[in-house]
Design a protein around this motif. Sequence first.
Motif, PDB file in Angstrom:
ATOM      1  N   LEU A   1      -0.863   0.668   2.291  1.00 11.72           N
ATOM      2  CA  LEU A   1      -1.934   1.090   1.298  1.00 11.72           C
ATOM      3  C   LEU A   1      -1.544   0.114   0.280  1.00 11.72           C
ATOM      4  O   LEU A   1      -2.140  -0.703  -0.320  1.00 11.72           O
ATOM      5  CB  LEU A   1      -1.789   2.575   0.629  1.00 11.72           C
ATOM      6  N   ILE A   2      -0.527  -0.180  -0.281  1.00  9.89           N
ATOM      7  CA  ILE A   2       0.585  -1.101  -0.907  1.00  9.89           C
ATOM      8  C   ILE A   2       0.140  -1.675  -1.116  1.00  9.89           C
ATOM      9  O   ILE A   2      -0.710  -3.052  -2.036  1.00  9.89           O
ATOM     10  CB  ILE A   2       2.063  -1.115  -1.650  1.00  9.89           C
ATOM     11  N   GLY A   3      -0.374  -3.020  -0.001  1.00 10.34           N
ATOM     12  CA  GLY A   3      -0.162  -4.166   0.130  1.00 10.34           C
ATOM     13  C   GLY A   3      -1.072  -4.082   0.425  1.00 10.34           C
ATOM     14  O   GLY A   3      -1.797  -5.610  -0.320  1.00 10.34           O
ATOM     15  N   ALA A   4      -2.068  -3.870   0.866  1.00 11.01           N
ATOM     16  CA  ALA A   4      -3.158  -4.112   1.115  1.00 11.01           C
ATOM     17  C   ALA A   4      -4.795  -3.806  -0.365  1.00 11.01           C
ATOM     18  O   ALA A   4      -5.525  -5.227  -0.902  1.00 11.01           O
ATOM     19  CB  ALA A   4      -3.880  -2.677   2.201  1.00 11.01           C
ATOM     20  N   THR A   5      -3.350  -3.017  -1.450  1.00 15.38           N
ATOM     21  CA  THR A   5      -3.855  -2.774  -2.940  1.00 15.38           C
ATOM     22  C   THR A   5      -4.119  -4.254  -4.095  1.00 15.38           C
ATOM     23  O   THR A   5      -4.722  -4.641  -4.041  1.00 15.38           O
ATOM     24  CB  THR A   5      -3.956  -1.830  -3.065  1.00 15.38           C
ATOM     25  N   LYS A   6      -3.107  -4.383  -3.425  1.00 15.17           N
ATOM     26  CA  LYS A   6      -2.435  -5.812  -3.691  1.00 15.17           C
ATOM     27  C   LYS A   6      -3.125  -6.993  -3.692  1.00 15.17           C
ATOM     28  O   LYS A   6      -3.640  -7.646  -4.149  1.00 15.17           O
ATOM     29  CB  LYS A   6      -0.861  -5.633  -3.538  1.00 15.17           C
ATOM     30  N   ALA A   7      -3.691  -7.469  -2.907  1.00 12.54           N
ATOM     31  CA  ALA A   7      -4.346  -7.915  -1.912  1.00 12.54           C
ATOM     32  C   ALA A   7      -5.738  -7.956  -2.148  1.00 12.54           C
ATOM     33  O   ALA A   7      -6.338  -9.202  -2.990  1.00 12.54           O
ATOM     34  CB  ALA A   7      -4.233  -8.362  -0.670  1.00 12.54           C
TER      35      ALA A   7
ATOM     36  N   ILE B   1      -0.037 -11.482   1.660  1.00 10.83           N
ATOM     37  CA  ILE B   1       0.304 -10.414   2.216  1.00 10.83           C
ATOM     38  C   ILE B   1       0.635  -9.863   3.040  1.00 10.83           C
ATOM     39  O   ILE B   1      -0.493  -9.674   4.208  1.00 10.83           O
ATOM     40  CB  ILE B   1      -0.107  -9.840   0.697  1.00 10.83           C
ATOM     41  N   VAL B   2       1.706  -8.984   3.551  1.00 11.44           N
ATOM     42  CA  VAL B   2       1.724  -8.368   4.999  1.00 11.44           C
ATOM     43  C   VAL B   2       1.871  -6.888   4.252  1.00 11.44           C
ATOM     44  O   VAL B   2       3.613  -7.218   3.899  1.00 11.44           O
ATOM     45  CB  VAL B   2       2.862  -8.211   5.937  1.00 11.44           C
ATOM     46  N   PRO B   3       1.579  -6.374   4.538  1.00 15.23           N
ATOM     47  CA  PRO B   3       2.116  -4.810   4.114  1.00 15.23           C
ATOM     48  C   PRO B   3       2.785  -4.228   4.636  1.00 15.23           C
ATOM     49  O   PRO B   3       2.526  -2.192   4.355  1.00 15.23           O
ATOM     50  CB  PRO B   3       0.488  -3.852   3.900  1.00 15.23           C
ATOM     51  N   PHE B   4       3.683  -4.754   5.693  1.00 14.87           N
ATOM     52  CA  PHE B   4       4.594  -3.421   6.032  1.00 14.87           C
ATOM     53  C   PHE B   4       6.329  -4.654   5.871  1.00 14.87           C
ATOM     54  O   PHE B   4       5.947  -5.881   5.567  1.00 14.87           O
ATOM     55  CB  PHE B   4       4.557  -3.427   7.608  1.00 14.87           C
ATOM     56  N   ALA B   5       7.214  -4.320   6.403  1.00 14.06           N
ATOM     57  CA  ALA B   5       8.147  -4.943   5.960  1.00 14.06           C
ATOM     58  C   ALA B   5       8.787  -6.286   7.473  1.00 14.06           C
ATOM     59  O   ALA B   5       8.170  -6.391   8.169  1.00 14.06           O
ATOM     60  CB  ALA B   5       9.545  -4.014   6.836  1.00 14.06           C
ATOM     61  N   ALA B   6       9.260  -7.174   6.200  1.00 15.76           N
ATOM     62  CA  ALA B   6       9.717  -8.084   7.523  1.00 15.76           C
ATOM     63  C   ALA B   6      10.178  -7.755   8.486  1.00 15.76           C
ATOM     64  O   ALA B   6      11.083  -7.073   8.944  1.00 15.76           O
ATOM     65  CB  ALA B   6      10.223  -9.138   6.612  1.00 15.76           C
ATOM     66  N   GLY B   7      10.054  -8.463   9.917  1.00 17.50           N
ATOM     67  CA  GLY B   7      10.583  -9.074  11.124  1.00 17.50           C
ATOM     68  C   GLY B   7       9.537  -7.588  11.930  1.00 17.50           C
ATOM     69  O   GLY B   7       9.901  -7.121  13.348  1.00 17.50           O
ATOM     70  N   GLY B   8       9.082  -6.587  11.498  1.00 24.71           N
ATOM     71  CA  GLY B   8       8.227  -5.785  11.948  1.00 24.71           C
ATOM     72  C   GLY B   8       6.796  -6.934  12.702  1.00 24.71           C
ATOM     73  O   GLY B   8       6.860  -8.058  12.785  1.00 24.71           O
TER      74      GLY B   8
ATOM     75  N   VAL C   1       3.758 -18.595   2.202  1.00 24.88           N
ATOM     76  CA  VAL C   1       4.859 -18.002   2.175  1.00 24.88           C
ATOM     77  C   VAL C   1       4.491 -16.594   2.218  1.00 24.88           C
ATOM     78  O   VAL C   1       3.304 -15.883   2.077  1.00 24.88           O
ATOM     79  CB  VAL C   1       5.405 -18.050   0.597  1.00 24.88           C
ATOM     80  N   ILE C   2       5.413 -15.770   2.512  1.00 24.13           N
ATOM     81  CA  ILE C   2       4.816 -14.819   3.699  1.00 24.13           C
ATOM     82  C   ILE C   2       5.273 -13.171   2.136  1.00 24.13           C
ATOM     83  O   ILE C   2       5.857 -13.555   1.576  1.00 24.13           O
ATOM     84  CB  ILE C   2       5.597 -14.041   4.330  1.00 24.13           C
ATOM     85  N   ASP C   3       4.613 -12.292   1.424  1.00 27.44           N
ATOM     86  CA  ASP C   3       4.864 -11.795   0.518  1.00 27.44           C
ATOM     87  C   ASP C   3       4.755 -10.098   1.801  1.00 27.44           C
ATOM     88  O   ASP C   3       4.210  -9.848   1.998  1.00 27.44           O
ATOM     89  CB  ASP C   3       4.598 -11.476  -0.438  1.00 27.44           C
ATOM     90  N   ASN C   4       6.391  -9.672   2.071  1.00 21.13           N
ATOM     91  CA  ASN C   4       6.234  -7.974   2.202  1.00 21.13           C
ATOM     92  C   ASN C   4       6.013  -7.309   1.198  1.00 21.13           C
ATOM     93  O   ASN C   4       6.437  -6.944   1.212  1.00 21.13           O
ATOM     94  CB  ASN C   4       7.653  -7.918   3.586  1.00 21.13           C
ATOM     95  N   ALA C   5       4.671  -6.748   1.104  1.00 20.20           N
ATOM     96  CA  ALA C   5       4.362  -5.764   0.172  1.00 20.20           C
ATOM     97  C   ALA C   5       4.677  -4.136   0.719  1.00 20.20           C
ATOM     98  O   ALA C   5       2.799  -4.276   1.247  1.00 20.20           O
ATOM     99  CB  ALA C   5       3.054  -5.905  -0.505  1.00 20.20           C
ATOM    100  N   ALA C   6       5.932  -3.867   1.440  1.00 16.04           N
ATOM    101  CA  ALA C   6       5.431  -3.254   2.151  1.00 16.04           C
ATOM    102  C   ALA C   6       5.572  -1.613   1.236  1.00 16.04           C
ATOM    103  O   ALA C   6       5.740  -1.567   0.452  1.00 16.04           O
ATOM    104  CB  ALA C   6       6.944  -3.331   3.057  1.00 16.04           C
ATOM    105  N   GLY C   7       5.070  -0.315   1.840  1.00 19.01           N
ATOM    106  CA  GLY C   7       4.541   1.107   1.421  1.00 19.01           C
ATOM    107  C   GLY C   7       3.716   1.457   1.123  1.00 19.01           C
ATOM    108  O   GLY C   7       2.838   0.801   1.380  1.00 19.01           O
ATOM    109  N   GLY C   8       3.300   2.802   0.906  1.00 18.99           N
ATOM    110  CA  GLY C   8       2.169   3.522   0.987  1.00 18.99           C
ATOM    111  C   GLY C   8       1.785   3.807   2.553  1.00 18.99           C
ATOM    112  O   GLY C   8       1.800   3.245   3.870  1.00 18.99           O
ATOM    113  N   PRO C   9       0.853   4.812   2.953  1.00 22.66           N
ATOM    114  CA  PRO C   9       0.128   5.060   3.376  1.00 22.66           C
ATOM    115  C   PRO C   9      -0.660   3.955   4.524  1.00 22.66           C
ATOM    116  O   PRO C   9      -1.642   3.187   3.867  1.00 22.66           O
ATOM    117  CB  PRO C   9      -0.659   6.248   3.505  1.00 22.66           C
ATOM    118  N   GLY C  10      -0.322   4.050   5.865  1.00 23.70           N
ATOM    119  CA  GLY C  10      -1.291   2.486   6.623  1.00 23.70           C
ATOM    120  C   GLY C  10      -1.007   0.914   6.074  1.00 23.70           C
ATOM    121  O   GLY C  10      -2.038  -0.107   6.022  1.00 23.70           O
TER     122      GLY C  10
END
Length: 327
Positions: free
Chosen positions: A73-79, A32-39, A62-71
């Motif tokens: 947070l969306i991807g980190a919560t998912k993880a 999981i990458v908690p930011f958009a692809a390409g960054g 495989v990479i899952d760009n679960a972007a969004g939320g402060p810092g």
Amino acid sequence: MKKLFTLSLMALVASQAFAAEFPIKDKPVTIIVPFAAGGPTDRVARDLQQALGKSFPGTSFVIDNAAGGPGGLIGATKAARATPDGHTLMVHHIAMGVFPSFVKNMPFKIDSDFEYLGMINEVPMTLIGRANLPAKNFAELKTWMAANKGKINLGNAGSGSASHLCGMMFQAAVNIDMTTIPYKGTAPAMNDLLGGQIDLMCDQTTNTSAQIEAGKVKAYGLTTTKRLTTPALKNMPTLQEDGLKGFEVNIWHGLYAPKGTPADVVTKINAALKTALKDADFVKKQEALGAVIITDKRVESAEHKKFVAAENARWTPIIKAAGTFTD
Ligand code: ASP
């Protein structure tokens, strides 16, 4: 004798039952990458994806760009909530160390909801501007900013992101308030900077080196105390040299798994990470972008965890003083 043999056989079977199977055959490992692809966080994760994969032939990463939320947070919560079997990992940056100081209602605890798998790298940031900004260096930028107070747009990856921390410190250092424009990562922010929709941004060198080298953005300074030796950035002064005393933001990335990932799986992935951090291709790609690979004890789980706690203690007063909180 026969009884002893039976007992030791039972002990062997029991220990094997507790040794988790990893990797599970035909099951991919999702990073999981908690930011958009390409960054920049995505860049680190994609380089690591290839290097880690070498330790587990036959398993796809495989990479899952679960972007969004402060810092992120969306991807980190998912993880944090993923099945803890080693098949969900997360690459995250400095936000892991600052979450508790800017998110009031945290959906997870940074210290007890993750297994720490080791740190990956440290990356300086750069202050960059759109290509058609008239200022050619930091001294000229100061004049331009003073003349454009109230009209300057500063991109970032949302509150609590690295670019937000850097931008917040930069505004305080130059004593000029800017309008911050949040994105789901600094890849989309970079697109808008290239398109001239925003004026300035602070971002990791892993995202800015190529654009600086190609002359597609203006570069005004490094956020670290020392100059870099990488070809793209070797002539760039630090913002401290340009008079911003004490201005320092160094971003780091680490690897995580949800709490409860079996200890032997954590050990296996940590070993693979250490191998990856010595992988010539990985090191070359990362160093070319200004990143410094972690070679000290912070590659160990316990030291990684200690470092994140120390970062939290370091940033809490800075963030509290800035009054930047979110729900
Ligand atoms: N560099 C970003 C940040 O400012 C995140 C990213 O897109 O990797 O936090």
